[in-house]
Structure formats: structure tokens, C-alpha cells
Design a protein around this motif. Structure first.
Motif: not given
Length: 163
Positions: A58-66, A88-91, A125-133, A158-163
């Protein structure tokens, strides 16, 4: 050698970089060790899901990038066989969508004499969501009817989420 103190502070007193310098890692997450999973195989040119190696976050913020890293082992099974792999991804209930690597074709395909090799792919990826991915690997055969193999026990996302 002299110790330089930025703004006359000790190094331990510095809590952040100046504005515009660097980013901040919010979370680093990886698929669990799935060493006990068996091989998967395909003989279809249609992409199919690989079960058991999903990465759910689950992204920390909607503006997070991965930054996303994918590694796996394949065996083409025979001469002139090939296998393609993609992430692939699904949210929010949206169907699995291929992660675009921004540099053209984000999938990896090998074809030739029998090949047993490691593949690695990197994505942004910049998914623009805070929904589970849910991140998922999909594979296909490069030649319809020719069976190729995917080693699920070595697959890692492996995913690295950053602000």
C-alpha cells in the motif's frame, strides 16, 4: 584532515538534506522467500499469471514513486524455444496492467538454442493512488506450442517507494 561542519553544526545535528537535494525512501519491500515453489510452464503466446510470487503493498502517499526490480530464472526447454516475462500491477480492482518502463517494451524475451538463464528487469511507476497494489509476473511462450519453464522458487520482486 579537518572535519567540515555545515552551518557550524555537528554531523549528528543534521536531520535532513537541503531542499531539492535527494529523495526519501518511504519503504522497501520484497516478495518473501518462495524457494519451495515448483516450476511453472507455458506453451502459449498469451501472457499468463505466475502464482505464488505476488508483491502486495500500500503506497504511503498518492504522490509516491516506485523503483521496481524483478529477477527470475527461466529455461527455454529446447532449441528454438523462447519465453517472455513482464511485470504487471493491479489496484482498485483494475485488471492487471503492464508496468511501462518508459524506454519501450518493458518485457524481456529470450529465444534461441536451449537457454537456462537469469533475467532481471527494472521499472519506474508513479501510480497516483494509496490503494493496495498487487504486482505480478506474467510469462508467455515466444513460439506457440513450444513449452518454456519459469522457476517460481527463484523469482523476486522488490519495490522501493520514495517521495
Amino acid at each position: 584532515m579537518a572535519i567540515i561542519k555545515p552551518n557550524n553544526n555537528t554531523i549528528s545535528a543534521i536531520t535532513a538534506l537541503p531542499a531539492g537535494v535527494g529523495g526519501k525512501a518511504l519503504q522497501i519491500i520484497s516478495t518473501p522467500d518462495v524457494g519451495g515453489l515448483s516450476q511453472a510452464s507455458t506453451n502459449s503466446t498469451t501472457y499468463a499469471d505466475i502464482s505464488g510470487v505476488d508483491l502486495v503493498l500500500t503506497p504511503t502517499t498518492s504522490s509516491s514513486k516506485f523503483l521496481l526490480f524483478l529477477s527470475y530464472n527461466i529455461d527455454t526447454g529446447g532449441s528454438s524455444h523462447g519465453l517472455g516475462g513482464r511485470l504487471t500491477y493491479n489496484h482498485s480492482g483494475i485488471s492487471q496492467t503492464e508496468v511501462d518502463d518508459r524506454y519501450g517494451g518493458s518485457n524481456s524475451e529470450v529465444d534461441g538454442d536451449r537457454i537456462n538463464t537469469w533475467q532481471s528487469q527494472n521499472y519506474y511507476l508513479a501510480p497516483n493512488t494509496t490503494n493496495e497494489i498487487t504486482f505480478r509476473i506474467q510469462i508467455n511462450s515466444a513460439t506457440n506450442g513450444q513449452t518454456s519453464y519459469f522457476n517460481r522458487g527463484t523469482a523476486r520482486i522488490m519495490a522501493v517507494e520514495y517521495a
